[in-house]
Enzyme design. Structure first.
Site, mmCIF file in Angstrom:
data_model
loop_
_atom_site.group_PDB
_atom_site.id
_atom_site.type_symbol
_atom_site.label_atom_id
_atom_site.label_comp_id
_atom_site.label_asym_id
_atom_site.label_seq_id
_atom_site.Cartn_x
_atom_site.Cartn_y
_atom_site.Cartn_z
ATOM 1 N N GLY A 1 20.039 14.539 13.394
ATOM 2 C CA GLY A 1 18.881 13.803 12.892
ATOM 3 C C GLY A 1 19.149 13.100 11.577
ATOM 4 C CG ASP A 2 21.682 13.471 7.340
ATOM 5 O OD1 ASP A 2 20.864 13.029 6.511
ATOM 6 O OD2 ASP A 2 22.914 13.432 7.162
ATOM 7 C CB ALA A 3 23.904 10.964 11.879
ATOM 8 C CB ALA B 1 18.923 19.381 10.556
#
Length: 159
Positions: free
Chosen positions: A46-48, A43
């Site tokens: 994935g956030d980046a 995550a």
């Protein structure tokens, strides 16, 4: 001609290494099986990636002051927006993506949501885990497909 140069520079032509492979080549480290990463690590990545996709799409729309760009971007990157996106997308996930999503959603984060319910925050974490997992596999096409489809299906905006 210019487009082919840009695609080649970005490593988008078939046969070229993916961005994660290029980064691993430039910054060699310990090789690790992607299945061993914690869902919160996925995550985190994935956030980046999601943020970069949204920022790129927003900037491509118009050159505007940074604070205006930020206000547009927030509409897409909030936990509430990501929860709406993943709810609209779940039926389109592969079995592997569903498994990664569940792991991410059920992970115990060390932070709390600022402006979202804990349920929305957990869904957003699951979505980010899927994006991180796909990115580390070098599957940007699938990430872009899911993000585009999710934003449209959730009715969030017109990127």
């Amino acid at each position: 001609m210019e487009e082919s140069i840009n695609r080649e520079a970005a490593g988008l032509q078939k046969g070229h290494d993916s961005l994660p492979e290029r980064i691993r080549g430039a910054f060699p480290g310990k090789s690790q099986d992607i299945r061993s990463y914690s869902p919160l690590t996925l995550a985190y990545v994935g956030d980046a990636i999601y943020d970069l996709i949204i920022r790129t799409a927003v900037v491509e729309r118009a050159n505007r002051p940074a604070n205006v760009l930020h206000h547009i971007t927030v509409k897409y990157v909030s936990a509430i927006a990501q929860a709406r996106i993943v709810t609209a997308l779940q039926e389109h996930f592969t079995e592997e993506e569903q498994a990664v999503y569940r792991r991410g959603k059920n992970a115990k984060p060390h932070t709390t949501a600022k402006n979202a319910s804990s349920g929305d925050y957990m869904k957003a974490t699951g979505f980010e885990a899927v994006l991180g997992w796909l990115y580390l596999q070098g599957d940007m096409e699938r990430i872009l497909e899911l993000v585009r489809r999710g934003i449209t299906a959730a009715g969030i905006g017109d990127l």
